[in-house]
Enzyme design. Sequence first.
Site, short mmCIF file in Angstrom:
data_model
loop_
_atom_site.label_atom_id
_atom_site.label_comp_id
_atom_site.label_asym_id
_atom_site.label_seq_id
_atom_site.Cartn_x
_atom_site.Cartn_y
_atom_site.Cartn_z
N ASP A 1 -6.91 -0.05 -6.68
CA ASP A 1 -5.71 -0.48 -7.40
C ASP A 1 -5.18 0.64 -8.28
OD1 ASP A 1 -7.48 -0.59 -9.67
OD2 ASP A 1 -8.16 -2.53 -8.89
N ASP B 1 5.58 6.98 -1.22
CA ASP B 1 5.78 6.95 0.21
C ASP B 1 7.06 6.17 0.47
OD1 ASP B 1 5.08 7.02 3.03
OD2 ASP B 1 3.01 7.21 2.35
N GLU C 1 7.51 13.18 7.35
CA GLU C 1 6.54 13.06 8.44
C GLU C 1 7.36 13.12 9.72
OE1 GLU C 1 3.13 10.06 10.19
OE2 GLU C 1 5.07 9.30 9.57
N ASP D 1 8.17 8.54 5.67
CA ASP D 1 7.44 8.06 6.85
C ASP D 1 8.29 8.14 8.11
OD1 ASP D 1 4.95 6.49 7.60
OD2 ASP D 1 6.49 5.12 8.33
N ASN E 1 -10.79 -3.66 -10.72
CA ASN E 1 -11.04 -5.05 -11.09
C ASN E 1 -12.02 -5.74 -10.16
OD1 ASN E 1 -9.48 -5.27 -8.87
ND2 ASN E 1 -7.95 -6.65 -9.76
N ASP F 1 -11.46 0.81 -7.22
CA ASP F 1 -11.20 -0.63 -7.44
C ASP F 1 -11.62 -0.98 -8.87
OD1 ASP F 1 -11.13 -3.37 -7.40
OD2 ASP F 1 -12.77 -3.61 -5.94
N ASP G 1 -4.10 9.00 8.55
CA ASP G 1 -3.96 8.68 9.98
C ASP G 1 -4.87 9.53 10.86
OD1 ASP G 1 -1.91 6.82 9.51
OD2 ASP G 1 -0.35 8.35 9.68
#
Length: 549
Positions: A30, A99, A258, A204, A24, A22, A327
């Site tokens: 991010d 993805d 997947e 996916d 920010n 992260d 997952d």
Amino acid sequence: MKQSNEFKNRVVYQIYPSSFCDSNNDGWGDINGITSKLDYLKDLGIGIIWLSPVYVSPMDDMGYDIADYKNINPRFGTMEDFDNLLKEAEKRDIKIVMDLVINHTSTEHKWFKEAIKGPESEYFDYYYIKEGKGKKHKKLPNNWQSCFTGDAWKKVDSLPGYYYMHLFCDTQADLNYHNEKVIEEVKEILKFWLDKGVYGFRCDVINNIWKSSLKNDFPLMIYNRGLKYYANQDGMFKTLTRFRTEVLDNYDCFLVGETGVLNKEVGNRFLNERCLDMFFEFDHIYADKSKLIPVFKRKFDARRLVKPIFKWQKDVPWIANYLENHDQLRSVNRYGNTGKYYKESAKLLSLFLLTLKGTPFIYQGEEIGTLNNPNASLKNCKDIAAITTTDTFSKLTKLNKEKSFKFINETINRDHARTPMQWSNDVNGGFNSGTETWINVNEGYKNINVANELSDEKSILSFYKKLIKFRNESDVLKKGDFKEEFVSKYIVSYFRSFEDKTYQIILNFSDKKHQFNEVLNIKQVFANYDEEINLKEIPPYFAGIFEVK
Ligand code: NOJ
């Protein structure tokens, strides 16, 4: 365009953007955070990053519910940040894979918002929006179940009597591939990102995109009901082949799918018809839980992990290998040892993953031996699937929700993989420098973190680095054939050979010494124990590569 097939030579690293870094300090990982860690990834030896979704999304399913395929979620930054990530990655010879979530869109997507205006809308047929059955259309269009439990249909509030299909959560509406316009839209999405320079896509739940019929399925099936009409259908293969010939062939790129619920024929069909370059199988993930009712844990047995993996090693020429992803629960908790042999077992798992035939996928945090979050609770749970499954489980068993969550937490709570990356023992594990994080941090960061492990030559991270380097330089590991020797409850052995060189890999999946009966003329070349071991007494969680003389 000529394909480089670089995906066969490189190790892939999966980044879960919300939880990586992260920059920010707003509590969410991010894109600039990812860019700031490229040197770390380069040093680790990886050659491809798979980015879990970074598109505009309400984040009900953490970005797997896309509201705009061609823009970046402001939570993760801007398109400029993304372009910069691509540029910086390229400088380091790291490729980026996106993805591709095209089985469904978020119900916030403009296509869906338009579609539910009614049958006259030009977007109505983008989805499965069907009238219910029976008097006043009060009954659902069929009896299929969502993969997150519960009915696969939800009422369209604005259209009385109508329902839309959602094979996942109820804000993920399934797209209708019988509609040519949907196929054209996806082709545009593919081109958009490929033109930017991405190296391909992780697709996916790709084998579910084609629904060949909307008939009722056998009612006693409590989950996956409907599967026989939507998994691995001819139309799906044909659609993917079209993506290949009409778009992908113009770029140097690859697709990894997947693909739950497969067999050898289906797996080979994906490759032969050029639908995918490789896929993830889901047979080995039941090594520690019931296949019939996956919320029930069962005692780990190495044979249940290794045999399905070996089956696929033999059944297809190329495959995507993984032990973790966003997952799955953490692999050391599941297949290794969290006690005395924690480090040895984490190293064993890495050696297993990185010596198989196919492309290895490492999930963020796996390289430092991150463990499940010991403090996970229903109250703090963010995983929509864990929450809905807890509800269903509680209804079926009459156990209260907290008790029900205990089962879910031990087997399928995906939050364990989604806690912030453990960079250091600073506040929030160095994920950011503030007080807030979108999901609770795993307090384990105080001991298990990148900074500690970078400075320790014997750490899990140092082992990964050496092993990835070894693999990157080894034609045997990258290109060699696979041959199983044997798989017992504890000891596993297999060969990899290329031209005139053969490696034998020997693993001990237990906390006891074991004897290896058949001792060949072999020399230890890489192992998770410093000393050369005696094969008559293979130490606990030993993992080694031996050169066969
Ligand atoms: C598989 C993804 O990996 C998972 O995170 C997601 O919830 C479902 N597909 C639905 O998109």
